[in-house]
Scaffold this motif. Structure first.
Motif, PDB file in Angstrom:
ATOM      1  N   LYS A   1       0.821  -1.209   0.000  1.00 47.14           N
ATOM      2  CA  LYS A   1       0.000   0.000   0.000  1.00 47.14           C
ATOM      3  C   LYS A   1       0.855   1.260   0.000  1.00 47.14           C
ATOM      4  O   LYS A   1       0.368   2.350   0.291  1.00 47.14           O
ATOM      5  N   SER A   2       2.123   1.123  -0.332  1.00 43.90           N
ATOM      6  CA  SER A   2       3.040   2.259  -0.230  1.00 43.90           C
ATOM      7  C   SER A   2       2.610   3.444  -1.097  1.00 43.90           C
ATOM      8  O   SER A   2       2.920   4.595  -0.776  1.00 43.90           O
ATOM      9  N   LYS A   3       1.883   3.203  -2.171  1.00 45.37           N
ATOM     10  CA  LYS A   3       1.437   4.299  -3.034  1.00 45.37           C
ATOM     11  C   LYS A   3       0.369   5.158  -2.365  1.00 45.37           C
ATOM     12  O   LYS A   3      -0.025   6.196  -2.915  1.00 45.37           O
ATOM     13  N   GLU A   4      -0.082   4.738  -1.179  1.00 45.27           N
ATOM     14  CA  GLU A   4      -1.013   5.545  -0.397  1.00 45.27           C
ATOM     15  C   GLU A   4      -0.268   6.363   0.665  1.00 45.27           C
ATOM     16  O   GLU A   4      -0.866   7.185   1.356  1.00 45.27           O
ATOM     17  N   TYR A   5       1.031   6.141   0.810  1.00 46.20           N
ATOM     18  CA  TYR A   5       1.816   6.742   1.877  1.00 46.20           C
ATOM     19  C   TYR A   5       2.597   7.971   1.399  1.00 46.20           C
ATOM     20  O   TYR A   5       2.863   8.141   0.205  1.00 46.20           O
TER      21      TYR A   5
END
Length: 282
Positions: free
Chosen positions: A15-19
Protein backbone atom coordinates in the motif's frame (compact mmCIF):
# COMPACT_ATOMS: atom_id res chain seq x y z
CA UNK A 1 18.38 7.25 19.77
CA UNK A 2 20.87 5.56 17.42
CA UNK A 3 19.11 2.23 18.04
CA UNK A 4 15.64 3.50 17.17
CA UNK A 5 14.18 2.08 13.96
CA UNK A 6 10.41 2.09 14.05
CA UNK A 7 8.05 0.31 11.66
CA UNK A 8 4.42 0.01 12.74
CA UNK A 9 2.57 -3.29 12.49
CA UNK A 10 0.05 -1.60 10.17
CA UNK A 11 2.73 -0.85 7.58
CA UNK A 12 1.99 -2.64 4.30
CA UNK A 13 4.53 -2.26 1.51
CA UNK A 14 1.82 -3.20 -0.98
CA UNK A 15 0.00 0.00 0.00
CA UNK A 16 3.04 2.26 -0.23
CA UNK A 17 1.44 4.30 -3.03
CA UNK A 18 -1.01 5.55 -0.40
CA UNK A 19 1.82 6.74 1.88
CA UNK A 20 3.82 9.98 2.14
CA UNK A 21 7.60 9.72 2.43
CA UNK A 22 9.48 12.60 4.11
CA UNK A 23 13.27 12.61 4.00
CA UNK A 24 15.44 14.91 6.12
CA UNK A 25 18.78 15.44 4.39
CA UNK A 26 21.84 17.42 5.47
CA UNK A 27 25.40 17.48 4.24
CA UNK A 28 26.39 14.83 6.79
CA UNK A 29 23.48 12.36 6.84
CA UNK A 30 19.76 11.73 6.56
CA UNK A 31 16.69 10.23 8.23
CA UNK A 32 13.16 9.65 7.02
CA UNK A 33 9.56 9.04 8.05
CA UNK A 34 6.57 7.47 6.33
CA UNK A 35 3.02 8.67 7.02
CA UNK A 36 -0.17 6.85 6.14
CA UNK A 37 -3.34 8.38 4.64
CA UNK A 38 -4.34 9.78 8.06
CA UNK A 39 -0.95 11.51 8.53
CA UNK A 40 0.02 8.97 11.20
CA UNK A 41 3.69 8.05 11.25
CA UNK A 42 4.04 4.33 10.51
CA UNK A 43 7.79 4.22 9.91
CA UNK A 44 10.69 6.28 11.24
CA UNK A 45 14.31 5.67 10.32
CA UNK A 46 17.11 6.88 12.57
CA UNK A 47 19.71 9.37 11.39
CA UNK A 48 22.29 7.70 9.17
CA UNK A 49 25.62 9.44 8.84
CA UNK A 50 27.32 9.60 5.46
CA UNK A 51 30.53 7.61 5.36
CA UNK A 52 32.83 10.26 3.88
CA UNK A 53 33.35 13.90 4.77
CA UNK A 54 34.00 15.37 1.32
CA UNK A 55 31.02 16.63 -0.68
CA UNK A 56 31.26 14.22 -3.59
CA UNK A 57 31.82 11.21 -1.36
CA UNK A 58 28.88 12.23 0.83
CA UNK A 59 26.53 12.12 -2.14
CA UNK A 60 27.96 8.75 -3.18
CA UNK A 61 27.30 7.46 0.33
CA UNK A 62 23.75 8.85 0.18
CA UNK A 63 23.14 7.05 -3.10
CA UNK A 64 24.39 3.78 -1.65
CA UNK A 65 22.29 4.08 1.51
CA UNK A 66 19.15 4.69 -0.55
CA UNK A 67 19.91 1.76 -2.80
CA UNK A 68 20.32 -0.55 0.22
CA UNK A 69 17.12 0.58 1.95
CA UNK A 70 14.12 -1.63 1.29
CA UNK A 71 11.68 1.08 2.36
CA UNK A 72 13.20 3.75 0.11
CA UNK A 73 12.83 1.55 -2.94
CA UNK A 74 9.05 1.48 -2.69
CA UNK A 75 6.69 3.76 -4.65
CA UNK A 76 4.95 6.53 -2.71
CA UNK A 77 2.01 8.87 -3.16
CA UNK A 78 4.22 11.88 -2.41
CA UNK A 79 7.87 12.43 -1.55
CA UNK A 80 8.94 15.47 0.47
CA UNK A 81 12.57 16.36 1.09
CA UNK A 82 13.55 18.54 4.03
CA UNK A 83 16.94 20.12 3.32
CA UNK A 84 18.86 21.12 6.46
CA UNK A 85 21.10 24.20 6.37
CA UNK A 86 21.44 27.59 8.02
CA UNK A 87 21.25 29.38 4.68
CA UNK A 88 17.88 30.64 3.52
CA UNK A 89 16.23 33.97 2.72
CA UNK A 90 12.65 35.08 3.40
CA UNK A 91 11.16 37.21 0.62
CA UNK A 92 7.77 38.93 1.10
CA UNK A 93 5.12 37.99 -1.46
CA UNK A 94 4.94 41.48 -2.93
CA UNK A 95 8.62 41.40 -3.90
CA UNK A 96 8.78 37.81 -5.09
CA UNK A 97 9.87 37.04 -8.65
CA UNK A 98 12.30 34.57 -10.21
CA UNK A 99 14.81 37.35 -10.88
CA UNK A 100 14.55 38.84 -7.39
CA UNK A 101 14.96 35.38 -5.81
CA UNK A 102 18.44 34.96 -7.26
CA UNK A 103 19.50 38.52 -6.50
CA UNK A 104 18.28 38.40 -2.89
CA UNK A 105 19.78 35.02 -2.11
CA UNK A 106 23.19 36.00 -3.44
CA UNK A 107 23.19 39.18 -1.36
CA UNK A 108 23.12 37.01 1.76
CA UNK A 109 24.76 33.72 0.73
CA UNK A 110 27.08 32.24 -1.84
CA UNK A 111 25.35 30.45 -4.71
CA UNK A 112 27.65 28.23 -6.79
CA UNK A 113 27.09 26.41 -10.06
CA UNK A 114 26.78 23.24 -8.00
CA UNK A 115 23.65 24.53 -6.24
CA UNK A 116 20.04 24.93 -7.30
CA UNK A 117 17.59 27.35 -5.70
CA UNK A 118 14.21 26.22 -4.38
CA UNK A 119 11.51 28.10 -2.49
CA UNK A 120 8.51 27.39 -0.27
CA UNK A 121 5.52 29.63 0.29
CA UNK A 122 4.80 30.27 3.98
CA UNK A 123 1.27 31.63 3.83
CA UNK A 124 1.14 32.69 7.47
CA UNK A 125 4.18 34.94 6.87
CA UNK A 126 3.07 36.14 3.43
CA UNK A 127 6.56 35.20 2.34
CA UNK A 128 8.67 32.71 0.41
CA UNK A 129 11.51 30.79 2.03
CA UNK A 130 14.35 30.58 -0.52
CA UNK A 131 17.22 28.11 -0.14
CA UNK A 132 19.86 26.24 -2.13
CA UNK A 133 20.13 22.47 -2.56
CA UNK A 134 23.33 20.87 -3.94
CA UNK A 135 22.50 19.58 -7.42
CA UNK A 136 24.24 16.27 -6.78
CA UNK A 137 21.83 15.53 -3.91
CA UNK A 138 18.84 16.80 -5.86
CA UNK A 139 19.68 14.58 -8.85
CA UNK A 140 19.96 11.48 -6.66
CA UNK A 141 16.54 12.12 -5.14
CA UNK A 142 14.80 12.91 -8.42
CA UNK A 143 16.30 9.85 -10.09
CA UNK A 144 15.14 7.66 -7.23
CA UNK A 145 11.62 9.08 -6.75
CA UNK A 146 10.93 11.07 -9.98
CA UNK A 147 8.58 13.64 -8.39
CA UNK A 148 10.03 15.31 -5.31
CA UNK A 149 8.99 18.46 -3.44
CA UNK A 150 11.81 20.25 -1.61
CA UNK A 151 11.42 22.20 1.64
CA UNK A 152 13.89 24.05 3.80
CA UNK A 153 13.87 22.57 7.28
CA UNK A 154 13.01 25.96 8.80
CA UNK A 155 9.75 26.13 6.80
CA UNK A 156 7.64 23.88 9.09
CA UNK A 157 9.23 25.55 12.13
CA UNK A 158 8.28 29.10 11.06
CA UNK A 159 4.85 28.02 9.81
CA UNK A 160 4.07 26.32 13.12
CA UNK A 161 5.34 29.16 15.35
CA UNK A 162 3.44 31.89 13.52
CA UNK A 163 0.13 30.08 13.99
CA UNK A 164 0.30 30.19 17.78
CA UNK A 165 -1.31 32.87 19.93
CA UNK A 166 0.66 36.12 19.92
CA UNK A 167 0.99 38.27 23.01
CA UNK A 168 1.25 42.04 22.55
CA UNK A 169 3.23 42.75 25.71
CA UNK A 170 5.36 39.64 26.21
CA UNK A 171 5.71 37.66 22.98
CA UNK A 172 6.99 34.10 22.90
CA UNK A 173 10.44 33.38 21.50
CA UNK A 174 10.70 30.23 19.37
CA UNK A 175 14.03 28.50 18.72
CA UNK A 176 14.69 25.49 16.50
CA UNK A 177 18.03 24.03 17.50
CA UNK A 178 20.23 22.17 15.02
CA UNK A 179 23.81 21.00 15.08
CA UNK A 180 26.02 24.12 15.04
CA UNK A 181 23.23 26.59 14.25
CA UNK A 182 19.69 27.56 15.24
CA UNK A 183 16.71 29.47 13.85
CA UNK A 184 14.73 31.94 15.92
CA UNK A 185 11.41 33.71 15.42
CA UNK A 186 9.50 36.18 17.60
CA UNK A 187 6.01 36.57 16.08
CA UNK A 188 4.46 40.02 16.14
CA UNK A 189 0.73 40.72 15.93
CA UNK A 190 1.38 43.59 13.48
CA UNK A 191 3.48 41.43 11.18
CA UNK A 192 6.84 42.87 12.24
CA UNK A 193 8.30 39.48 13.11
CA UNK A 194 11.88 39.04 14.28
CA UNK A 195 13.43 36.15 12.32
CA UNK A 196 17.10 35.18 12.19
CA UNK A 197 19.62 32.33 12.25
CA UNK A 198 22.85 32.04 14.23
CA UNK A 199 25.82 29.69 14.08
CA UNK A 200 27.33 28.50 17.34
CA UNK A 201 30.02 26.13 18.62
CA UNK A 202 29.54 25.83 22.35
CA UNK A 203 26.51 25.84 24.65
CA UNK A 204 27.65 29.16 26.08
CA UNK A 205 27.61 30.67 22.56
CA UNK A 206 24.07 29.45 22.03
CA UNK A 207 22.91 30.86 25.36
CA UNK A 208 24.65 34.18 24.65
CA UNK A 209 22.93 34.66 21.28
CA UNK A 210 19.50 33.87 22.71
CA UNK A 211 19.94 36.16 25.71
CA UNK A 212 21.29 38.90 23.45
CA UNK A 213 18.13 38.65 21.32
CA UNK A 214 16.09 39.16 24.50
CA UNK A 215 18.18 42.24 25.28
CA UNK A 216 18.14 43.73 21.77
CA UNK A 217 14.39 43.16 21.37
CA UNK A 218 13.78 44.56 24.87
CA UNK A 219 11.98 41.45 26.08
CA UNK A 220 11.24 40.75 29.73
CA UNK A 221 13.29 37.77 30.98
CA UNK A 222 10.57 37.04 33.52
CA UNK A 223 7.58 37.23 31.17
CA UNK A 224 8.52 36.24 27.59
CA UNK A 225 8.54 32.47 27.23
CA UNK A 226 11.38 30.75 25.37
CA UNK A 227 10.17 27.67 23.48
CA UNK A 228 12.89 25.41 22.06
CA UNK A 229 12.56 22.36 19.83
CA UNK A 230 14.86 20.31 17.60
CA UNK A 231 18.11 18.76 18.86
CA UNK A 232 17.42 19.48 22.50
CA UNK A 233 16.23 17.75 25.67
CA UNK A 234 15.21 19.00 29.12
CA UNK A 235 18.36 17.86 30.88
CA UNK A 236 20.90 19.20 28.38
CA UNK A 237 23.49 21.75 29.46
CA UNK A 238 22.21 24.73 27.48
CA UNK A 239 18.71 24.38 28.95
CA UNK A 240 20.09 24.36 32.47
CA UNK A 241 22.20 27.41 31.63
CA UNK A 242 19.31 29.38 30.15
CA UNK A 243 17.09 28.59 33.14
CA UNK A 244 19.44 30.68 35.27
CA UNK A 245 18.40 33.79 33.32
CA UNK A 246 14.92 33.09 31.95
CA UNK A 247 11.90 32.45 34.15
CA UNK A 248 9.81 30.79 31.45
CA UNK A 249 11.43 28.12 29.31
CA UNK A 250 9.78 25.19 27.55
CA UNK A 251 11.27 22.35 25.53
CA UNK A 252 8.67 21.77 22.82
CA UNK A 253 7.86 18.10 22.32
CA UNK A 254 6.28 16.38 19.37
CA UNK A 255 2.50 17.03 19.24
CA UNK A 256 0.46 14.16 20.69
CA UNK A 257 -1.31 13.63 17.35
CA UNK A 258 2.05 12.69 15.84
CA UNK A 259 3.07 10.36 18.65
CA UNK A 260 4.17 6.97 17.41
CA UNK A 261 4.54 4.57 20.32
CA UNK A 262 3.68 5.37 23.92
CA UNK A 263 6.49 3.16 25.23
CA UNK A 264 9.08 5.31 23.44
CA UNK A 265 9.63 8.60 25.34
CA UNK A 266 8.33 11.64 23.49
CA UNK A 267 11.65 13.43 23.99
CA UNK A 268 13.31 10.85 21.75
CA UNK A 269 11.41 12.37 18.83
CA UNK A 270 12.53 15.96 19.39
CA UNK A 271 15.06 15.86 16.58
CA UNK A 272 12.37 14.72 14.13
CA UNK A 273 9.82 17.43 14.92
CA UNK A 274 10.26 19.36 11.64
CA UNK A 275 10.34 16.14 9.64
CA UNK A 276 7.08 14.86 11.09
CA UNK A 277 5.37 18.26 10.68
CA UNK A 278 6.43 18.53 7.06
CA UNK A 279 3.19 17.11 5.63
CA UNK A 280 1.32 20.05 7.22
CA UNK A 281 3.21 22.47 4.93
CA UNK A 282 1.51 21.38 1.69
Amino acid sequence: MNDLVFVDSTFDKNKSKEYILSIRVSSDGFSFSILDATNTCIALERFKEFKQSSGADSSDSFKELIRNSELLNLSFKKVFVLWVSNQSVLIPNQFFSNEFVFESYQLCHTLTQEDELHWNNIKALDSWNVFAVPIRFKDILVKQFTVVEFFHHSTPFYASAIKEEISDKHPNVYVNLQKEFFHIIIPDRNGKHFINSFAYREDCDLAYYILNVYKQQKLNNERSRLIIDGLVQDECKVIQLLKKYLAKLEVRLLPSKLRIKDEIPTKEYNQFINLLKLSECE
